[in-house]
Design a protein around this motif. Structure first.
Motif, short mmCIF file in Angstrom:
data_model
loop_
_atom_site.label_atom_id
_atom_site.label_comp_id
_atom_site.label_asym_id
_atom_site.label_seq_id
_atom_site.Cartn_x
_atom_site.Cartn_y
_atom_site.Cartn_z
N THR A 105 14.77 7.71 -1.96
CA THR A 105 15.31 8.45 -0.62
C THR A 105 14.53 9.87 -1.07
O THR A 105 13.15 10.33 -2.18
CB THR A 105 15.91 9.28 -1.62
N LEU A 106 13.83 10.70 0.32
CA LEU A 106 13.09 11.95 -0.01
C LEU A 106 13.41 12.68 1.10
O LEU A 106 14.58 12.59 1.26
CB LEU A 106 12.30 10.79 1.12
N LYS A 107 12.88 13.59 0.28
CA LYS A 107 13.96 15.35 -0.16
C LYS A 107 13.24 16.19 0.42
O LYS A 107 11.96 16.20 -0.01
CB LYS A 107 14.94 15.54 -0.95
N ALA A 108 13.53 16.89 1.56
CA ALA A 108 12.97 18.64 1.96
C ALA A 108 12.16 19.00 0.98
O ALA A 108 13.65 19.74 -0.19
CB ALA A 108 13.29 18.31 3.09
N GLY A 109 11.84 20.37 0.89
CA GLY A 109 11.58 21.25 -1.00
C GLY A 109 11.20 20.08 -1.31
O GLY A 109 10.72 21.38 -2.80
N GLU A 110 11.29 18.93 -1.53
CA GLU A 110 10.52 18.45 -2.88
C GLU A 110 9.46 17.86 -3.15
O GLU A 110 8.94 17.88 -1.57
CB GLU A 110 11.36 17.30 -3.29
N ASP A 111 8.72 17.61 -4.00
CA ASP A 111 7.29 17.05 -4.30
C ASP A 111 6.82 15.68 -4.30
O ASP A 111 8.70 14.73 -4.95
CB ASP A 111 6.37 17.79 -5.57
N VAL A 112 6.61 15.26 -3.89
CA VAL A 112 6.33 13.25 -3.90
C VAL A 112 4.21 12.97 -4.08
O VAL A 112 3.86 14.38 -4.17
CB VAL A 112 5.74 12.70 -2.60
N PHE A 113 4.29 12.17 -4.75
CA PHE A 113 3.06 11.83 -5.18
C PHE A 113 2.58 11.06 -3.97
O PHE A 113 2.40 9.72 -3.99
CB PHE A 113 3.32 11.26 -6.57
N ASN A 114 1.06 11.49 -4.06
CA ASN A 114 0.04 10.09 -3.10
C ASN A 114 -1.16 9.43 -4.54
O ASN A 114 -1.95 10.52 -4.73
CB ASN A 114 -0.50 11.56 -2.15
N PRO A 115 -0.16 7.75 -4.55
CA PRO A 115 -1.60 7.84 -5.41
C PRO A 115 -3.17 7.62 -5.40
O PRO A 115 -3.63 7.12 -5.79
CB PRO A 115 -0.57 6.33 -6.04
N THR A 116 -3.39 6.95 -3.26
CA THR A 116 -4.58 7.56 -3.60
C THR A 116 -5.42 8.81 -4.06
O THR A 116 -6.15 8.51 -4.08
CB THR A 116 -4.56 7.17 -1.91
N PRO A 162 13.65 3.76 -6.63
CA PRO A 162 12.80 4.68 -6.19
C PRO A 162 12.32 5.06 -5.06
O PRO A 162 12.07 4.14 -4.13
CB PRO A 162 11.35 4.11 -7.34
N LEU A 163 11.00 6.19 -4.80
CA LEU A 163 10.10 6.08 -3.33
C LEU A 163 9.29 5.57 -3.24
O LEU A 163 8.46 5.23 -3.84
CB LEU A 163 9.94 7.62 -3.71
N SER A 164 9.15 4.72 -2.18
CA SER A 164 8.01 4.17 -1.90
C SER A 164 7.77 3.75 -0.38
O SER A 164 8.66 4.08 0.88
CB SER A 164 7.57 2.75 -2.00
N ALA A 165 7.12 5.22 0.57
CA ALA A 165 6.89 5.48 1.95
C ALA A 165 5.87 4.69 2.29
O ALA A 165 4.52 5.08 1.58
CB ALA A 165 7.97 6.40 2.10
N GLY A 168 -2.26 5.44 6.37
CA GLY A 168 -2.22 4.15 5.70
C GLY A 168 -1.73 4.57 4.39
O GLY A 168 -1.97 3.84 3.30
N GLU A 169 -1.99 6.02 4.05
CA GLU A 169 -1.35 6.42 2.85
C GLU A 169 -0.01 6.22 2.35
O GLU A 169 0.69 6.14 2.61
CB GLU A 169 -2.41 7.59 2.09
N THR A 170 0.05 6.22 0.52
CA THR A 170 1.24 5.67 -0.05
C THR A 170 2.29 7.47 -0.26
O THR A 170 1.00 7.91 -0.90
CB THR A 170 1.53 4.74 -1.05
N LEU A 171 2.94 7.64 -0.27
CA LEU A 171 4.30 8.14 -1.28
C LEU A 171 4.75 7.67 -2.04
O LEU A 171 5.99 7.17 -1.52
CB LEU A 171 4.56 9.29 0.35
N CYS A 172 5.24 8.36 -2.83
CA CYS A 172 5.67 8.09 -4.17
C CYS A 172 6.81 9.01 -4.70
O CYS A 172 6.04 10.13 -4.81
CB CYS A 172 5.55 6.63 -4.68
N SER A 173 6.91 8.76 -5.76
CA SER A 173 7.35 9.72 -6.50
C SER A 173 6.61 9.50 -7.98
O SER A 173 6.08 8.63 -8.41
CB SER A 173 8.73 8.94 -7.75
#
Ligand code: GTP
Length: 677
Positions: free
Chosen positions: A333-344, A308-311, A385-390
């Motif tokens: 994997t991070l993909k152009a054109g797709e959504d990611v989630f910011n849990p903060t 799963p994505l973590s960045a 400082g924030e996270t990106l995940c799915s």
């Protein structure tokens, strides 16, 4: 370049150095030899590829961390540039957070300077494996072995000499590789691009053998296989040595040391080999730690592209009005054109473009994987400082801690045109730099900028002028205080008011009590159960925290205080978030009025270096500034005075020190803590 490099061949590194040790020149040469930059841009020409910001060129120092990618042998090296000046610790810290290994660059003459120690200690805090490069071997006074001693004594690291220099100062011609026992000589004619490897010259043989023994002994102390072979006088292959050095470097038991002169183009290719051979890939370090945003259960994802994505966003730049976010991908994997989630923010964000960053150009890619460091366009709300995940597999990586500002200045636009641009420019700066704060003084209407030091704010003002043609009048720097209290104090408030045709009612009694220094603000709700509906408690907390944030004596934030709500009541159909928030804020003000609130001022750790005969003056001067001398240590013919001094007393110190020591004294300073006046 866009072809995928296996994660085991990625090296995410930083180059750390004291100002002027030659970090920019080393980085430049790396880019040259790896074929990324076709011209060597000398720093003194103001052309360095990494230092593209105008202000950096004028000052000749590197301020922002730029990331740049290059290819060496089979490895993809991603370099995160880190500044040497302690006023920019935020830049150092955020770089350290996302890199896996580092090269410490030292000057062969100056060796380990106080600021190199500061940066080295920060790297210790983040467990970053390191190699060291002793630069400027061509300079008069260059002394490789002296720097080795300094690394051992001042950095408390175990240096492992994997090279020794051949010649020194203007006769420095190359190095002896103590692993392969070969002599490497650079060809001056080809900007060092060509070099020859051959047998060690007879006059260097004895020395080379002696240091080869030292290498084997040092390595034997941390590696049993090498020890057995060494004691048994068995042949040890180059591969075996390399693998032992690699393990010990990654375990942070040793620091391999090399040397050269970046300016004269010697020593860079072996340094690149060492980065590839000895520094870790993202797979060689422990997986990044995170928690589940709801359950707070510890979580970790393997550094693999199918995980799963973590960045982590470690830097945000505003470029031509667009937000460019730099992120380190730890897993997935991070993909152009797709959504990611910011849990903060609990929000989805769209990745519109992914960019691989080279020093002065960007390459668009469709996907980026675990281990990569990329620029992202499209993120609107997410910040440093924030996270990106799915959204399916959520994780929250540890947040970055930023120091609080300690110094502020009032600014005023010079003309109407400046006034119009100011807001936009300040917005850009505050998005990019989480340690810069802007507020409007309620009494005077002035804009107040707060930052980490005088130099930090000076650079902001000069960038405004040069890059954005926004001119401001600047007031003299003021210390930023905090407020706190000595003893518990209680407050009460009743809010019963009609607003826009609706009656709002809330009543709160609370206590403010002192916490230990450095604890911040804590909140607890201890009113009897069901005194108010549970869903209003967050509004109570918000109102109370906001009241403490605006302080009491001079409007500086209160710190180290616990808010305990003791009683709360409401009336059915007259309860509202607004009512509870305002009421909690009023109750806090009431408690502050009753209690003894006092000011806390920033105290700095100061290190002053003076020759023996000026020590008396230097200590006397620190005493008149209210400083406390904590230690005095001799270093060669210089005394190092460590002291803590209130920041308010440090204005104009560099001029005072210079005149008291006829220019021979230097100092460095960093924030220590807030303490009572
Ligand atoms: N003699 C000599 N001078 C060097 C060498 N490497 C760099 N310099 C010079 O030292 C000065 C500082 O080099 P930089 O590369 O800007 O150092 P830096 O560590 O990046 O400095 P900041 O950007 O200020 O942090 C410049 O004038 C360089 O030309 C070297 O190997 N030998």
């Amino acid at each position: 370049m866009s072809k995928k490099t296996p994660i085991s061949q990625i090296r995410n590194i930083g180059i750390m150095a004291h100002i002027d040790a030659g970090k920019t020149t080393v980085t430049e040469r790396i880019l040259y030899y790896t074929g990324k930059s076709h011209k060597i841009g000398e720093v003194h020409d103001g052309e360095a590829v990494m230092d593209w910001m105008e202000d950096e060129q004028n000052r000749g120092i590197t301020i922002t961390s730029a990331v740049t990618t290059c290819q060496w042998n089979r490895s993809l090296i991603q370099i995160i540039d880190t500044p040497g000046h302690v006023d920019f610790t935020i830049e150092v810290e955020r770089a350290l957070r996302v890199l896996d290994g580092a090269v410490g660059v030292f000057c062969a003459v100056g060796g380990v300077e106080p600021q190199s120690e500061t940066v080295w200690r920060q790297a210790d805090k983040y467990d970053v494996p390191r190699i060291a490069f002793i630069n400027k071997m061509d300079r008069t006074g260059a002394d490789f072995f002296n720097v080795i001693d300094m690394i051992r004594e001042r950095l408390r690291a175990t240096p492992l000499m994997i090279q020794i220099p051949v010649g020194s100062e203007d006769r420095f011609s190359g190095v002896i590789d103590l692993i392969s026992m070969e002599q490497i000589t650079w060809d001056d004619e080809t900007l060092g691009a060509e070099f020859s490897k051959g047998p060690i010259e007879p006059d260097m043989e004895t020395k080379a053998r002696e240091y080869r023994e030292t290498l084997l002994e040092t390595l034997s102390e941390v590696d049993d296989t090498i020890m057995e072979k060494y004691l048994g006088e068995e042949e040890i292959s180059i591969k075996e040595l390399q693998s032992a050095i690699r393990s010990a470097t990654i375990a942070r038991e040793l620091v391999p040391v090399m040397c050269g002169t970046a300016l004269k183009n010697k020593g860079i290719q072996p340094l690149l080999n060492a980065i590839e051979n000895f520094l870790p890939s993202p797979k060689d370090i422990p997986p990044v730690q995170g928690i589940h945003p709801h359950t707070e259960k510890p979580m970790e994802f393997p550094p693999h592209k199918t995980a799963p994505l973590s960045a982590l966003i470690f830097k945000v730049s505003m470029i031509e009005g667009r937000k460019l976010s730099f992120a380190r991908i730890y897993s997935g994997t991070l993909k152009a054109g797709e959504d990611v989630f910011n849990p903060t923010l609990k929000k989805k964000e769209k990745i519109s473009r992914i960019l691989k960053m080279h020093a002065n150009k960007r390459e668009r890619v469709e996907e980026a994987y675990a281990g990569d460091i990329v620029g992202i366009l499209g993120l609107k709300k997410s910040s440093t400082g924030e996270t990106l995940c799915s959204s399916k597999d959520q994780v929250l990586l540890e947040k970055m801690e930023f120091d609080k500002p300690v110094i502020s200045i009032a600014i005023e636009p010079r003309t109407h045109a400046d006034q119009e641009k100011l807001e936009e420019v300040l917005e850009k700066f505050t998005i990019e730099d989480p340690t810069l704060k802007v507020k409007i003084d309620e009494d005077t209407g002035q804009t107040i900028l707060s930052g980490m030091g005088e130099l930090h704010l000076e650079i902001i003002i000069s960038r405004m002028k040069r890059e954005f043609k926004t001119d401001v009048n600047v007031g003299s720097p003021q210390v930023v205080y905090r407020e706190s209290m000595d003893a518990p104090s209680t407050g009460h408030a009743l809010f019963d008011r009609e607003i826009a045709g609706k009656q709002h009612f809330a009543e709160i009694s609370l206590e403010l009590s002192p916490l230990e220094r450095g604890k911040g603000i804590e909140f607890s709700f201890q009113a009897p159960e069901e005194s108010i509906p549970e869903n209003y408690i967050p509004a109570v907390e918000k109102g109370a925290r906001e009241a403490l944030e605006s302080g009491f004596i001079k409007g500086y934030p209160m710190v180290d205080t616990r808010i305990t709500v003791k009683e709360a009541s409401c009336r059915e159909s007259q309860s509202s978030e607004l009512g509870f928030s305002v009421c909690a804020s009023m109750a806090c003000r009431n408690a502050m009025e009753q209690g003894a609130v006092y000011l806390l001022q920033p105290i700095m750790d100061v290190e002053v270096l003076v020759p023996d005969n000026y020590m008396g003056e230097a200590i006397g001067d620190l005493n008149t500034r209210g400083g406390k001398v904590e230690s005095i240590e001799p270093r060669n013919d210089i005394q190092v005075i460590s002291a803590t001094v209130p920041l308010a007393k440090m204005f104009g110190y560099s001029t005072a020190l210079r005149s008291a020591t006829q220019g021979r004294g230097t100092f460095s300073m960093k924030f220590s803590r807030f303490d009572k006046e």
